[in-house]
Design a protein around this motif. Structure first.
Motif, PDB file in Angstrom:
ATOM      1  N   VAL A 106       0.854  -1.111  -0.022  1.00 41.35           N
ATOM      2  CA  VAL A 106       0.104  -0.205   0.144  1.00 41.35           C
ATOM      3  C   VAL A 106       0.802   1.339  -0.096  1.00 41.35           C
ATOM      4  CG1 VAL A 106      -2.104  -0.991   1.072  1.00 41.35           C
ATOM      5  CG2 VAL A 106      -0.241  -0.005   2.567  1.00 41.35           C
ATOM      6  N   GLU A 107       0.390   2.346  -0.646  1.00 45.21           N
ATOM      7  CA  GLU A 107       1.180   3.449  -0.642  1.00 45.21           C
ATOM      8  C   GLU A 107       1.121   4.298   0.745  1.00 45.21           C
ATOM      9  OE1 GLU A 107      -0.101   6.058  -3.853  1.00 45.21           O
ATOM     10  OE2 GLU A 107       0.810   4.708  -5.336  1.00 45.21           O
ATOM     11  N   THR A 108       0.183   4.366   1.452  1.00 42.32           N
ATOM     12  CA  THR A 108      -0.098   5.024   2.441  1.00 42.32           C
ATOM     13  C   THR A 108      -0.694   3.974   3.615  1.00 42.32           C
ATOM     14  OG1 THR A 108      -2.275   5.816   2.074  1.00 42.32           O
ATOM     15  CG2 THR A 108      -0.446   7.277   1.631  1.00 42.32           C
ATOM     16  N   TYR A 109      -0.375   4.298   4.782  1.00 42.05           N
ATOM     17  CA  TYR A 109      -0.856   3.365   5.979  1.00 42.05           C
ATOM     18  C   TYR A 109      -2.343   3.728   6.348  1.00 42.05           C
ATOM     19  CZ  TYR A 109      -0.902   1.526  10.605  1.00 42.05           C
ATOM     20  OH  TYR A 109      -1.318   0.928  11.878  1.00 42.05           O
ATOM     21  N   THR A 110      -3.012   2.842   6.637  1.00 50.01           N
ATOM     22  CA  THR A 110      -4.275   2.993   7.576  1.00 50.01           C
ATOM     23  C   THR A 110      -4.400   1.865   8.643  1.00 50.01           C
ATOM     24  OG1 THR A 110      -5.315   1.211   5.865  1.00 50.01           O
ATOM     25  CG2 THR A 110      -5.369   3.933   5.119  1.00 50.01           C
ATOM     26  N   GLU A 111      -5.097   2.121   9.339  1.00 49.94           N
ATOM     27  CA  GLU A 111      -5.429   1.443  10.753  1.00 49.94           C
ATOM     28  C   GLU A 111      -6.012   0.178  10.605  1.00 49.94           C
ATOM     29  OE1 GLU A 111      -6.284   3.011  14.298  1.00 49.94           O
ATOM     30  OE2 GLU A 111      -4.994   4.761  14.096  1.00 49.94           O
ATOM     31  N   GLY A 112      -5.866  -0.783  10.938  1.00 48.80           N
ATOM     32  CA  GLY A 112      -6.848  -2.019  10.858  1.00 48.80           C
ATOM     33  C   GLY A 112      -5.997  -2.967  10.072  1.00 48.80           C
ATOM     34  N   PRO A 113      -6.552  -4.346   9.689  1.00 47.77           N
ATOM     35  CA  PRO A 113      -6.133  -5.186   8.850  1.00 47.77           C
ATOM     36  C   PRO A 113      -5.949  -4.766   7.642  1.00 47.77           C
ATOM     37  CG  PRO A 113      -8.195  -6.249  10.203  1.00 47.77           C
ATOM     38  CD  PRO A 113      -7.852  -4.587  10.390  1.00 47.77           C
ATOM     39  N   GLU A 115      -3.072  -5.037   3.762  1.00 47.50           N
ATOM     40  CA  GLU A 115      -2.120  -5.663   2.911  1.00 47.50           C
ATOM     41  C   GLU A 115      -0.754  -5.137   3.481  1.00 47.50           C
ATOM     42  OE1 GLU A 115      -2.619  -6.173  -1.506  1.00 47.50           O
ATOM     43  OE2 GLU A 115      -3.687  -4.460  -1.109  1.00 47.50           O
ATOM     44  N   LYS A 116       0.365  -5.836   3.190  1.00 47.78           N
ATOM     45  CA  LYS A 116       1.588  -5.620   3.516  1.00 47.78           C
ATOM     46  C   LYS A 116       2.085  -3.953   3.686  1.00 47.78           C
ATOM     47  CE  LYS A 116       5.472  -6.266   1.616  1.00 47.78           C
ATOM     48  NZ  LYS A 116       6.515  -7.516   0.950  1.00 47.78           N
ATOM     49  N   SER A 117       2.125  -3.469   5.073  1.00 45.27           N
ATOM     50  CA  SER A 117       2.263  -2.133   5.096  1.00 45.27           C
ATOM     51  C   SER A 117       3.805  -1.957   5.778  1.00 45.27           C
ATOM     52  CB  SER A 117       1.470  -1.290   6.114  1.00 45.27           C
ATOM     53  OG  SER A 117       1.613  -1.869   7.490  1.00 45.27           O
ATOM     54  N   PHE A 118       4.273  -0.839   6.267  1.00 42.84           N
ATOM     55  CA  PHE A 118       5.430  -0.435   6.905  1.00 42.84           C
ATOM     56  C   PHE A 118       5.773  -1.750   7.969  1.00 42.84           C
ATOM     57  CE2 PHE A 118       8.054   1.228  10.208  1.00 42.84           C
ATOM     58  CZ  PHE A 118       8.942   1.579   9.614  1.00 42.84           C
ATOM     59  N   PHE A 119       4.791  -2.024   8.700  1.00 42.99           N
ATOM     60  CA  PHE A 119       5.250  -2.968   9.861  1.00 42.99           C
ATOM     61  C   PHE A 119       5.149  -4.196   9.486  1.00 42.99           C
ATOM     62  CE2 PHE A 119       2.750   0.901  11.689  1.00 42.99           C
ATOM     63  CZ  PHE A 119       3.626   1.261  12.364  1.00 42.99           C
ATOM     64  N   GLN A 120       4.931  -4.544   8.226  1.00 44.50           N
ATOM     65  CA  GLN A 120       5.129  -5.999   7.742  1.00 44.50           C
ATOM     66  C   GLN A 120       6.563  -6.119   7.055  1.00 44.50           C
ATOM     67  OE1 GLN A 120       1.674  -4.837   7.597  1.00 44.50           O
ATOM     68  NE2 GLN A 120       1.693  -5.680   9.620  1.00 44.50           N
ATOM     69  N   LEU A 121       6.955  -5.044   6.700  1.00 39.77           N
ATOM     70  CA  LEU A 121       8.288  -5.005   5.947  1.00 39.77           C
ATOM     71  C   LEU A 121       9.254  -6.061   6.683  1.00 39.77           C
ATOM     72  CD1 LEU A 121       9.069  -1.577   4.692  1.00 39.77           C
ATOM     73  CD2 LEU A 121       8.339  -3.537   3.266  1.00 39.77           C
ATOM     74  N   ASP A 122      10.126  -6.891   5.696  1.00 39.36           N
ATOM     75  CA  ASP A 122      10.856  -7.868   6.133  1.00 39.36           C
ATOM     76  C   ASP A 122      12.287  -7.127   6.475  1.00 39.36           C
ATOM     77  OD1 ASP A 122      11.760 -10.781   6.606  1.00 39.36           O
ATOM     78  OD2 ASP A 122      13.227  -9.957   5.209  1.00 39.36           O
ATOM     79  N   GLU A 123      12.961  -7.181   7.703  1.00 35.25           N
ATOM     80  CA  GLU A 123      14.317  -6.668   7.988  1.00 35.25           C
ATOM     81  C   GLU A 123      15.345  -7.139   7.157  1.00 35.25           C
ATOM     82  OE1 GLU A 123      17.419  -5.962  11.608  1.00 35.25           O
ATOM     83  OE2 GLU A 123      15.426  -6.907  12.067  1.00 35.25           O
ATOM     84  N   SER A 124      15.304  -8.481   6.827  1.00 31.27           N
ATOM     85  CA  SER A 124      16.521  -8.762   6.134  1.00 31.27           C
ATOM     86  C   SER A 124      16.136  -8.368   4.752  1.00 31.27           C
ATOM     87  CB  SER A 124      16.511 -10.278   6.241  1.00 31.27           C
ATOM     88  OG  SER A 124      15.386 -10.979   5.604  1.00 31.27           O
ATOM     89  N   SER A 166      13.039  12.606  -4.319  1.00 31.74           N
ATOM     90  CA  SER A 166      11.691  12.594  -3.482  1.00 31.74           C
ATOM     91  C   SER A 166      11.314  10.935  -3.300  1.00 31.74           C
ATOM     92  CB  SER A 166      10.590  13.310  -4.338  1.00 31.74           C
ATOM     93  OG  SER A 166       9.432  13.291  -3.735  1.00 31.74           O
ATOM     94  N   PRO A 167      11.358  10.510  -2.347  1.00 29.14           N
ATOM     95  CA  PRO A 167      10.977   9.004  -2.262  1.00 29.14           C
ATOM     96  C   PRO A 167       9.896   8.643  -2.829  1.00 29.14           C
ATOM     97  CG  PRO A 167      10.831   9.967  -0.128  1.00 29.14           C
ATOM     98  CD  PRO A 167      11.519  11.098  -0.847  1.00 29.14           C
ATOM     99  N   MET A 168       9.966   7.460  -3.543  1.00 28.81           N
ATOM    100  CA  MET A 168       8.795   6.695  -4.257  1.00 28.81           C
ATOM    101  C   MET A 168       7.880   6.150  -3.140  1.00 28.81           C
ATOM    102  SD  MET A 168       9.560   5.602  -7.974  1.00 28.81           S
ATOM    103  CE  MET A 168      10.985   4.695  -7.511  1.00 28.81           C
ATOM    104  N   THR A 169       6.700   6.108  -3.121  1.00 28.71           N
ATOM    105  CA  THR A 169       5.936   5.206  -2.374  1.00 28.71           C
ATOM    106  C   THR A 169       6.156   3.667  -2.575  1.00 28.71           C
ATOM    107  OG1 THR A 169       3.987   5.175  -3.688  1.00 28.71           O
ATOM    108  CG2 THR A 169       3.862   6.819  -2.316  1.00 28.71           C
ATOM    109  N   LYS A 170       5.949   2.942  -1.331  1.00 31.61           N
ATOM    110  CA  LYS A 170       6.243   1.425  -1.820  1.00 31.61           C
ATOM    111  C   LYS A 170       7.444   1.205  -1.374  1.00 31.61           C
ATOM    112  CE  LYS A 170       1.871   0.401  -4.068  1.00 31.61           C
ATOM    113  NZ  LYS A 170       1.532  -0.224  -5.227  1.00 31.61           N
ATOM    114  N   VAL A 171       8.525   1.723  -1.501  1.00 34.58           N
ATOM    115  CA  VAL A 171      10.025   1.226  -1.927  1.00 34.58           C
ATOM    116  C   VAL A 171      10.841   1.945  -1.006  1.00 34.58           C
ATOM    117  CG1 VAL A 171       9.572   0.354  -4.209  1.00 34.58           C
ATOM    118  CG2 VAL A 171      10.186   2.681  -4.019  1.00 34.58           C
TER     119      VAL A 171
END
Length: 278
Positions: A106-113, A115-124, A166-171
C-alpha cells in the motif's frame, strides 16, 4: 548515432550490473567508442550474452562473475580485468534493484487489517535492498579505486534515481539507498578531488526495465495506475529509453567535455523533477 569521442579509445570501463537494460546499452555504446568493456554480473551467462553482441559489432569486452556485496569476488574480478586490459579508467556502479520483501503493498498506512504495510516489511529484505544499491557501490569503488587512481583521467559514474530526490511510495529501502548514492557521490568527489579522479552520478527518470515492467504495464501493454501517475508527472509524456542516457554518460566520462565536473548527479528524466504537479 553519437559522434566518436577519440580520446575514449583504448580506455577500459568496468560496469557492474552490466547486463541490465540500462547498463547494457551503456556497455554497447562505450564499446562502439573504442572502450574495452568489462561486464560484471552475478550471473556470468547474462554478461556473456552482452559480450557476444559487443564482439559481433567489432568491440572488445569480457564478462566476469562477481557479487558486489562480496569483496573477495570483486578482487578476483579486478584481477581478471587487469589481466585482460591492463588497467581501469572508468567504473560504472550499475548494480542495484529492488525485492518484494522491501516493498509495501500500500502507498499509505491505514489502521486495521490491511495488505503489507510498513510494519510488515522484512528486515533482512530491507537490508539486502539497501546494501545491493549502496554498499555494493561502496565496496566496488574501494576495490577498483586504487586501479583508477593509476590512470590520467579516471572517473566513477554512480547510478542514482528519481527516488533519491523525492522518495517513491512503496519502496523505502530503494529510495533511501539511492538518496545515499547522491550524498556518497559528493563525498567521494571531495575526497578524491585533488587526485584527478572525478565522481559523478546519473539519475534516470522512469525507464521500462525487466524489474519494473510488471509494476508499470498490464499484460496487454497498457499502463497501470502507477504508470499513469508517472506519465502525468513527466512533461515529455513518455518513459525514458535506454539510449536517452548515453549523451549524459559520454559527456561525463570524456575528460575533454567534463574535466571540471565532479560531485554532480545529472537527472535524465523528461522533466519529472521540474514539474510540481500544478
Amino acid at each position: 548515432m553519437f559522434p566518436i569521442h577519440e580520446n575514449l579509445h583504448g580506455k577500459t570501463a568496468v560496469i557492474t550490473g552490466g547486463s541490465g537494460v540500462l547498463c547494457s546499452e551503456m556497455a554497447r555504446e562505450l564499446a562502439r567508442q573504442g572502450v574495452n568493456v568489462a561486464i560484471i554480473n552475478r550471473t556470468l551467462e547474462k554478461g556473456v550474452s552482452i559480450v557476444s553482441e559487443i564482439e559481433a559489432a567489432g568491440g572488445k569486452a569480457i564478462a566476469v562473475a562477481a557479487d558486489v556485496l562480496d569483496r573477495s569476488s570483486l578482487e578476483k574480478a579486478k584481477e581478471a580485468v587487469i589481466n585482460a586490459f591492463g588497467g581501469v579508467d572508468i567504473l560504472i556502479n550499475g548494480a542495484g534493484g529492488n525485492h518484494p520483501d522491501a516493498i509495501t503493498a500500500v502507498e499509505t498506512y491505514t489502521e486495521g487489517p490491511s495488505e503489507k504495510s510498513f510494519f510488515q516489511l522484512d528486515e533482512s529484505g530491507f537490508s539486502k535492498v539497501f546494501a545491493t544499491n549502496f554498499t555494493g557501490t561502496f565496496l566496488t569503488s574501494q576495490v577498483f579505486g586504487l586501479e583508477l587512481l593509476k590512470q590520467e583521467s579516471p572517473n566513477i559514474i554512480n547510478i542514482s534515481s528519481m527516488s533519491a530526490y523525492s522518495p517513491m511510495t512503496k519502496v523505502p529501502a530503494y529510495s533511501a539507498a539511492k538518496s545515499a548514492i547522491n550524498n556518497f557521490t559528493m563525498w567521494m568527489a571531495v575526497h578524491f578531488g585533488e587526485t584527478g579522479l572525478r565522481v559523478n552520478a546519473i539519475a534516470p527518470g522512469f525507464f521500462l526495465t525487466s524489474q519494473n515492467r510488471n509494476l508499470l504495464l498490464h499484460e496487454d501493454g497498457t499502463h497501470t495506475p502507477r504508470s499513469e501517475k508517472i506519465i502525468t508527472h513527466t512533461p515529455m509524456k513518455r518513459f525514458g529509453q535506454p539510449k536517452d542516457l548515453l549523451g549524459a554518460l559520454l559527456w561525463l566520462v570524456d575528460e575533454e567535455y567534463s574535466g571540471f565536473v565532479t560531485g554532480v548527479t545529472v537527472p535524465v528524466d523528461g522533466g519529472f523533477m521540474a514539474y510540481s504537479g500544478v
